[in-house]
Enzyme design. Sequence first.
Site, PDB file in Angstrom:
ATOM      1  N   VAL A  65      88.229 -58.478 -34.872  1.00  0.00           N
ATOM      2  CA  VAL A  65      87.795 -59.650 -34.106  1.00  0.00           C
ATOM      3  C   VAL A  65      86.919 -60.533 -34.983  1.00  0.00           C
ATOM      4  O   VAL A  65      86.049 -60.040 -35.711  1.00  0.00           O
ATOM      5  CB  VAL A  65      87.004 -59.211 -32.853  1.00  0.00           C
ATOM      6  CG1 VAL A  65      86.385 -60.416 -32.151  1.00  0.00           C
ATOM      7  CG2 VAL A  65      87.893 -58.437 -31.898  1.00  0.00           C
ATOM      8  N   CYS A  66      87.151 -61.845 -34.899  1.00  0.00           N
ATOM      9  CA  CYS A  66      86.276 -62.818 -35.554  1.00  0.00           C
ATOM     10  C   CYS A  66      86.073 -63.992 -34.604  1.00  0.00           C
ATOM     11  O   CYS A  66      86.447 -63.929 -33.426  1.00  0.00           O
ATOM     12  CB  CYS A  66      86.845 -63.265 -36.889  1.00  0.00           C
ATOM     13  SG  CYS A  66      88.344 -64.276 -36.758  1.00  0.00           S
ATOM     14  N   ALA A  67      85.504 -65.076 -35.096  1.00  0.00           N
ATOM     15  CA  ALA A  67      85.180 -66.202 -34.221  1.00  0.00           C
ATOM     16  C   ALA A  67      86.420 -66.931 -33.729  1.00  0.00           C
ATOM     17  O   ALA A  67      86.557 -67.205 -32.534  1.00  0.00           O
ATOM     18  CB  ALA A  67      84.249 -67.169 -34.935  1.00  0.00           C
ATOM     19  N   MET A  75      87.006 -64.896 -30.714  1.00  0.00           N
ATOM     20  CA  MET A  75      86.008 -64.954 -29.650  1.00  0.00           C
ATOM     21  C   MET A  75      86.063 -66.279 -28.890  1.00  0.00           C
ATOM     22  O   MET A  75      85.607 -66.351 -27.750  1.00  0.00           O
ATOM     23  CB  MET A  75      84.615 -64.726 -30.233  1.00  0.00           C
ATOM     24  CG  MET A  75      84.382 -63.318 -30.750  1.00  0.00           C
ATOM     25  SD  MET A  75      84.536 -62.032 -29.467  1.00  0.00           S
ATOM     26  CE  MET A  75      83.021 -62.308 -28.545  1.00  0.00           C
TER      27      MET A  75
END
Length: 375
Positions: free
Chosen positions: A72-74, A100
């Site tokens: 998961v990243c932005a 996200m």
Amino acid sequence: MTVREMPVHEAAMKAMMRESLFILDVRNPSDFEDWKIEGEGIQHLNIPYFDLIDGVEDILDLLPKDQEVLVVCAKEGSSVMVAEMLAEQDRNVAYLKGGMKAWSEHLVPLKIGNLADGGELYQFVRVGKGCLSYMAISNGEAALFDATRMTEVYLEFAQNMGAQIKHVFDTHLHADHISGGRMIAEQTGALYWLPSKDAGEVVFKYEALEDGIEVVIGSSTIRIDALYSPGHTIGSTSFVIDDQYLLTGDSLFIDSIGRPDLAGLAEDWVGDLRETLYSRYARLADDLIVLPAHFMIMDELNVDGTVARRLDELYRDNHGLNIANEAEFRAMVTTNLPPQPNSYQEIRQTNMGTLTPDVERQREMEIGPNRCAVR
């Protein structure tokens, strides 16, 4: 191994249904600590992307070998690259589609229950932000409560249900998320209702929501009663629907109560908040199902993913409803406060119509967890 794309809906259902999920979050530690994907079955490892540019070999022993790892990243890009590196190491790996940003915007519609003469009530769970909105449907007509800015979700849902949105309500002038209520009303021709005591600086037309107003949708006569319940804001208004459900906005949550400080008037409004919680709601039927506009932690979700509890259970279990000493209560809701929501002043101005940020700026303003509650 190939990299799998995990849609945000799948991740949301895993979190809501307490399923096992291992997440490698490659955002900066400060962003991770502030806001993350949470759930009873979720395990995390936070390693910033910049620490992994030269390879992932050093973290392989920290990752499960017999379980899929969700990176998961932005916004997605960094997680794709890390996931590909892990796949080259023969690991079972996926990345969160949209990152996200998508997590923050995703809504899960769930049925709360039936209403009179075939009507239905639905709750929309914005699991990444803790927002809850509602749609009551009866005989082809719908009323919407506390809609988020993801307006297309409500419009598509109503269309799929064969219902026309006739009324849109906001329980108060929101400070933690941008309301989609006015936009939905403009697109559908529905009436947009807003508490007049919260609307002093509003620059658009609205229907004044006052205590005791009754609105009927559908020929089955589902009655929606407005109940003035100030404290979180001076105009906060709750709704009793069909003598079964109590929509409390941001005044009362499942495991917490609303904060009175987001307009800078905590000392002035704390008495109103106590009156709402300890008197106005206490006069209502014990078996009303409380439906708040937010949840604070994932533990507040029921096993089916909904956020709902009987009013008498809250008076038994919610600490904020059981502080006999008024001075202690006042201290709790004026001094023991979490950080204020990100960009809350800009969000309030946007909901007043005095600020018109573009979509990307709106996303930035809303990033972060729910911070409307006091525990």
